[in-house]
Scaffold this active site. Structure first.
Site, PDB file in Angstrom:
ATOM      1  CB  SER A 227       3.201   8.968  -7.763  1.00 39.49           C
ATOM      2  OG  SER A 227       3.749   9.192  -9.025  1.00 39.49           O
ATOM      3  CG  ASP A 454       9.239   4.608  -9.587  1.00 44.91           C
ATOM      4  OD1 ASP A 454       8.750   5.095 -10.621  1.00 44.91           O
ATOM      5  OD2 ASP A 454       8.634   4.566  -8.503  1.00 44.91           O
ATOM      6  CG  HIS A 482       5.107   4.741 -10.208  1.00 43.29           C
ATOM      7  ND1 HIS A 482       6.112   5.513  -9.688  1.00 43.29           N
ATOM      8  CD2 HIS A 482       4.028   5.557 -10.291  1.00 43.29           C
ATOM      9  CE1 HIS A 482       5.661   6.733  -9.472  1.00 43.29           C
ATOM     10  NE2 HIS A 482       4.396   6.788  -9.819  1.00 43.29           N
TER      11      HIS A 482
END
Length: 513
Positions: A227, A454, A482
């Protein structure tokens, strides 16, 4: 609701471990020492030698075989003598068999996620056995985060009030109240954390990782960033391409986008995830949003949000479930499809007049403890984001103009996420970063991973980052949630494990499901 570019790893890995989850000189180009500790001739370079040459005093900590220590880094890389920051570092040594490959740093995202907590709670025991056998796994809480001189802003009671502020203002009074809340938050950060606030940029954190690399004795940095951690890893490769080793960037961000576009793209990502949730929900007879269709389910959720805005849902405590907290609870469940059954149950109860379960999801997103205290996730998140990019909007009028484009990206979340992007407008420290393409010329192959649905880091960002990087290779997971590594795809895990263990990057464009 306050998602403001919160990019972090899926909650699955963290909850499995018992965790709740979920210019300015800091951006200077002062030269960094080489792997031998020698520094290039540049202002302040000589003063950096002591940082690159330090030794860590490791001590047992946590559970199993984890060790903990601290690494000193300069508060300001342009003025290394102006003070230090203590970084919390934890590691678990390679378990064998097989030749040790060095250290593998891991970062779960955020900005504001604790890498030490992630290592001790999940990666150090949950990463594939063959990777743990060959690498010392290392977590470093970035400056301003968790155990590394954390940015502190509002107290618990004030944070409770902040999370309940209406983020879909309907009139001038509500707009003023929202702006005042952002101003109070920013002022509290400056009051409580003014020393570190100008120096918590991603560039500074990437420079810190190079110090840690040298202190650990590694000629190159091996790294798995999830991320926001992909932006941190790409920034490292940009600054130190000759020191980049095997870098995995999972759930990638696009560093070329300005703040408003990042926020709008992420808004569309949450819409994509919600549609996937809704499509799954309407196939079940107990779906609280009905069983007719995705558009009908969307309308039902919008209606619930409006009702919660007009009359918050009781929760059995002093914090009723208004629209902002209800929306945050839904967004929290979008990070991982494994949370969809929990969201269905929470929405069912909330629509029946009992909002505690949905409030619990919102609390997990904000990392609020049962005692009313908050981890510093949201404080660090704002501090880093507001340094890394100029604010999305110049003021409330600018945000209001952007609402239609955000609502086009997401009829469900658009209005609230447009107003959430106003927070950096009032930040006390000017941004030091700017949107730009990262090419990292000279770096070895870098694996960029993207998930097609996502919610927090839309798939097109992974495509963009892989194309920007001169040595980027794109690995695609066709699915929900995610990030992708360690989330159940043998295809993804095998490709990444092979890269980490053998240095063989997957073919650019490889797709997995």
């Amino acid at each position: 609701m306050d998602s403001r570019r919160l990019f972090r790893i899926s909650a699955t890995a963290l909850t499995a471990a018992g965790l709740i989850l979920s210019g300015c000189t800091s951006g200077s180009d002062a030269a960094a020492p080489s792997s031998s500790g020698s520094a290039a001739a540049a202002p302040g370079a000589e003063a950096l030698r002591k940082y690159y040459g330090q030794k860590v005093s490791w001590r047992p900590c946590g559970v199993a075989d984890f060790q903990c220590g601290t690494v000193l880094v300069p508060l300001d890389y342009a003025r290394p003598g102006a003070g230090d920051v203590k970084l919390a570092v934890s590691r678990v040594r390679a378990s064998g068999p097989g030749k040790r490959l060095g250290s593998l740093l891991v970062n779960p995202g955020g900005p504001g996620g604790s890498a030490v907590g992630y290592l001790q709670g999940y990666a150090g025991i949950g990463y594939p056995a063959q990777v743990r056998a060959r690498y010392d796994l290392v977590g470093v809480d970035p400056r301003g985060v968790a155990r590394s001189e954390p940015v502190e802003c509002l107290t618990g009671p004030r944070m409770d009030a902040y999370t309940q502020v209406d983020q879909t203002p309907d009139d001038a009074a509500e707009t003023r109240a929202l702006a005042a809340a952002y101003q109070e938050f920013a002022a509290a950060c400056e009051k409580r954390s003014g020393r570190v606030l100008p120096y918590v940029s991603t560039v500074a954190a990437a420079r810190d990782m190079d110090v840690v690399r040298e202190v650990l004795g590694d000629p190159r940095l091996n790294y798995v960033g999830a991320s926001y951690g992909t932006f941190l890893g790409a920034t490292y490769a940009e600054l130190f391409p000759d020191k980049a080793g095997r870098l995995v960037l999972d759930g990638a961000m696009d560093p070329s986008l300005p703040a408003a576009e990042l926020n709008r793209d992420q808004t569309g990502g949450f819409e994509t995830a919600f549609k996937a949730f809704a499509a799954d929900c309407v196939r079940t007879p107990d779906c609280p949003l009905g069983t007719e269709s995705v558009p009908a389910a969307t309308a039902a959720l919008q209606r619930f949000f409006r009702e919660a805005d007009a009359k918050p849902v009781p929760t059995g405590e002093s914090r009723p479930l208004g629209e902002s907290l209800a929306t945050t609870g839904v967004i929290a469940a979008m990070y991982d499809e494994a949370a969809w059954p929990q969201l269905r149950e929470a929405l069912t109860r909330a629509m029946d007049g009992e909002g505690s379960a949905l409030l619990g999801l919102a609390d997990s997103y904000y990392e609020r403890g049962a005692d009313g205290s908050y981890a510093n996730l949201m404080s660090a998140n704002a501090a880093v984001n507001c340094l890394d990019l100029p604010p999305a909007f110049t003021g409330p009028a600018d945000a209001e103009k952007a609402v239609p484009s955000f609502e086009q990206a997401s009829p469900v979340f658009g209005r609230g996420l447009a107003w959430a992007a106003l927070n950096c407008t009032y930040w006390p420290t000017p941004a030091t970063g700017r949107p730009h393409r990262i090419t990292a010329e000279g770096a070895p192959p870098i694996v960029v991973v993207g998930t097609t649905r996502d919610p927090a880091t839309p798939y097109k960002w992974a495509r963009s980052l892989a194309a920007q990087l001169s040595s980027g290779t794109l690995l695609t997971y066709e699915g929900d949630g995610h990030t992708a590594y360690g989330r159940g795809s043998d295809c993804i895990d095998t490709a990444i494990n092979t890269y980490l263990l053998e240095g063989l990057a997957p073919k650019d464009g490889k797709r997995c499901s």
